[in-house]
Scaffold this motif. Structure first.
Motif, short mmCIF file in Angstrom:
data_model
loop_
_atom_site.label_atom_id
_atom_site.label_comp_id
_atom_site.label_asym_id
_atom_site.label_seq_id
_atom_site.Cartn_x
_atom_site.Cartn_y
_atom_site.Cartn_z
N TYR A 157 -36.37 -55.28 -72.27
CA TYR A 157 -37.02 -54.06 -71.79
C TYR A 157 -38.36 -53.91 -72.50
O TYR A 157 -38.59 -54.51 -73.56
CB TYR A 157 -36.15 -52.81 -72.01
CG TYR A 157 -36.15 -52.26 -73.42
CD1 TYR A 157 -35.10 -52.49 -74.29
CD2 TYR A 157 -37.21 -51.48 -73.88
CE1 TYR A 157 -35.10 -52.00 -75.58
CE2 TYR A 157 -37.23 -50.98 -75.18
CZ TYR A 157 -36.18 -51.24 -76.02
OH TYR A 157 -36.20 -50.74 -77.29
N VAL A 158 -39.24 -53.12 -71.92
CA VAL A 158 -40.50 -52.75 -72.57
C VAL A 158 -40.70 -51.24 -72.38
O VAL A 158 -40.23 -50.66 -71.41
CB VAL A 158 -41.71 -53.52 -72.01
CG1 VAL A 158 -41.59 -55.00 -72.28
CG2 VAL A 158 -41.88 -53.28 -70.51
N ALA A 159 -41.39 -50.62 -73.33
CA ALA A 159 -41.64 -49.18 -73.27
C ALA A 159 -42.91 -48.87 -74.05
O ALA A 159 -43.46 -49.72 -74.75
CB ALA A 159 -40.46 -48.41 -73.86
N ASP A 160 -43.37 -47.63 -73.94
CA ASP A 160 -44.50 -47.12 -74.74
C ASP A 160 -45.80 -47.89 -74.49
O ASP A 160 -46.63 -48.01 -75.40
CB ASP A 160 -44.19 -47.18 -76.24
CG ASP A 160 -42.99 -46.34 -76.65
OD1 ASP A 160 -42.76 -45.31 -76.01
OD2 ASP A 160 -42.30 -46.71 -77.61
N LEU A 161 -46.02 -48.41 -73.30
CA LEU A 161 -47.26 -49.14 -73.02
C LEU A 161 -48.46 -48.21 -73.22
O LEU A 161 -48.55 -47.16 -72.60
CB LEU A 161 -47.24 -49.68 -71.59
CG LEU A 161 -48.50 -50.43 -71.12
CD1 LEU A 161 -48.76 -51.66 -71.98
CD2 LEU A 161 -48.34 -50.83 -69.65
N THR A 162 -49.37 -48.61 -74.12
CA THR A 162 -50.48 -47.73 -74.47
C THR A 162 -51.70 -48.54 -74.91
O THR A 162 -51.61 -49.74 -75.18
CB THR A 162 -50.04 -46.75 -75.58
OG1 THR A 162 -51.00 -45.71 -75.70
CG2 THR A 162 -49.89 -47.45 -76.92
N ASP A 163 -52.81 -47.83 -75.02
CA ASP A 163 -54.09 -48.41 -75.43
C ASP A 163 -54.28 -48.19 -76.93
O ASP A 163 -54.29 -47.05 -77.39
CB ASP A 163 -55.21 -47.74 -74.63
CG ASP A 163 -56.59 -48.31 -74.93
OD1 ASP A 163 -56.79 -48.91 -76.00
OD2 ASP A 163 -57.49 -48.13 -74.09
N ASP A 184 -34.91 -52.03 -87.47
CA ASP A 184 -33.74 -51.83 -86.61
C ASP A 184 -34.13 -51.22 -85.26
O ASP A 184 -33.42 -51.40 -84.27
CB ASP A 184 -32.72 -50.94 -87.30
CG ASP A 184 -32.21 -51.54 -88.61
OD1 ASP A 184 -32.11 -52.78 -88.68
OD2 ASP A 184 -31.93 -50.78 -89.54
N ALA A 185 -35.22 -50.47 -85.23
CA ALA A 185 -35.72 -49.86 -83.99
C ALA A 185 -37.18 -49.48 -84.21
O ALA A 185 -37.62 -49.24 -85.34
CB ALA A 185 -34.91 -48.63 -83.60
N VAL A 186 -37.92 -49.42 -83.11
CA VAL A 186 -39.31 -48.95 -83.15
C VAL A 186 -39.52 -48.03 -81.94
O VAL A 186 -38.97 -48.27 -80.87
CB VAL A 186 -40.33 -50.11 -83.13
CG1 VAL A 186 -40.26 -50.92 -84.41
CG2 VAL A 186 -40.11 -51.01 -81.92
N ASP A 187 -40.34 -46.98 -82.15
CA ASP A 187 -40.59 -46.02 -81.08
C ASP A 187 -42.00 -45.44 -81.23
O ASP A 187 -42.63 -45.56 -82.28
CB ASP A 187 -39.59 -44.84 -81.15
CG ASP A 187 -38.17 -45.28 -80.88
OD1 ASP A 187 -37.85 -45.59 -79.72
OD2 ASP A 187 -37.37 -45.30 -81.85
N PHE A 188 -42.43 -44.75 -80.18
CA PHE A 188 -43.67 -43.96 -80.20
C PHE A 188 -44.89 -44.79 -80.61
O PHE A 188 -45.68 -44.39 -81.46
CB PHE A 188 -43.52 -42.73 -81.11
CG PHE A 188 -42.36 -41.85 -80.75
CD1 PHE A 188 -42.37 -41.15 -79.55
CD2 PHE A 188 -41.27 -41.72 -81.58
CE1 PHE A 188 -41.29 -40.35 -79.19
CE2 PHE A 188 -40.19 -40.91 -81.25
CZ PHE A 188 -40.21 -40.22 -80.05
#
Length: 231
Positions: free
Chosen positions: A89-95, A124-128
């Motif tokens: 999965y992919v998430a948080d696509l940003t510039d 263990d996890a990455v976000d934002f």
């Protein structure tokens, strides 16, 4: 559905339209028609070779989007080229400094991809994933505790927390909602602002200070520049 941009119809006859954005003065969005989701940019339909397109983003003045391949893996297409690998999965696509950044999972590993490079595999996890003054920033989890990583430096705020809920660039410094022992509060740079609240939401930059909505003792406040308004 149809899309009107600058007073003229630029697209029509779609089953749905989502994520309308400006990319270098041209309109881009995710459209659906005949059972497929794809990207639309500057009058051209993109990504129809994939099973689905999920998100679009403006990276500088160029388009990026997330797409699911026929093998059910997810990838990021930036300016017509695939970024790095395929992912679960992919998430948080940003510039970030005019380069694409996003979070992803590959097998059992979570990571951040920035400018085509895989980073942060030790967490263990990455976000934002976000941009703070032109530098890569994100929340990381290790051994049950959350902290801010800024420009690949851990604990940029100086502390660890039970949870981190949002990160915003305020005057070139990270402001974020943190949770500790069931209470929530805002950290700006390395300073914890005001008291701890039952809930905090809608963190934004107002000038060079953070502002947010907070709940305390059944009263709702707007907190700006350290002052509680309303309630």
């Amino acid at each position: 559905w149809l899309v009107v941009f600058n007073g003229r119809v630029v697209a029509n006859n779609y089953d749905s339209v989502a994520d309308l954005i400006d990319v270098g003065g041209k309109v881009a969005f995710v459209a659906a028609a005949e059972g497929k989701r794809f990207a639309f940019f500057d009058g051209i339909e993109l990504g129809k070779e994939y099973d689905s397109v999920d998100d679009v983003a403006s990276i500088g003045t160029r388009l990026a989007f997330t797409a699911q391949a026929r093998n059910k893996k997810w990838l990021v297409i930036f300016d017509g080229s695939q970024q790095a690998d395929e992912y679960d999965y992919v998430a948080d696509l940003t510039d970030v400094a005019n380069k694409p950044a996003f979070s992803a999972r590959k097998n059992e590993t979570v990571l951040v991809v920035f400018d085509g490079k895989e980073l942060g595999k030790q967490y263990d996890a990455v976000d934002f994933v976000t941009d703070i003054d032109g530098k890569l920033a994100f929340s990381a989890l290790r051994s049950g505790k959350r902290f801010i990583v800024l420009d690949l430096q851990e604990r940029a705020s100086g502390k660890e927390y039970d949870d981190i809920l949002e990160i915003v660039d305020v005057a070139g410094k990270p402001a974020f909602i943190a949770q500790l022992v069931g209470k929530r509060f805002v950290v700006f740079g390395s300073e914890e602002l005001g008291r701890q609240y039952e809930s905090v939401a809608d963190l934004v930059a107002v000038g060079d200070k953070p502002a947010f909505i907070a709940l305390y003792n059944v009263k709702v406040f707007v907190v700006q520049n350290g002052h509680e308004l309303g309630g």
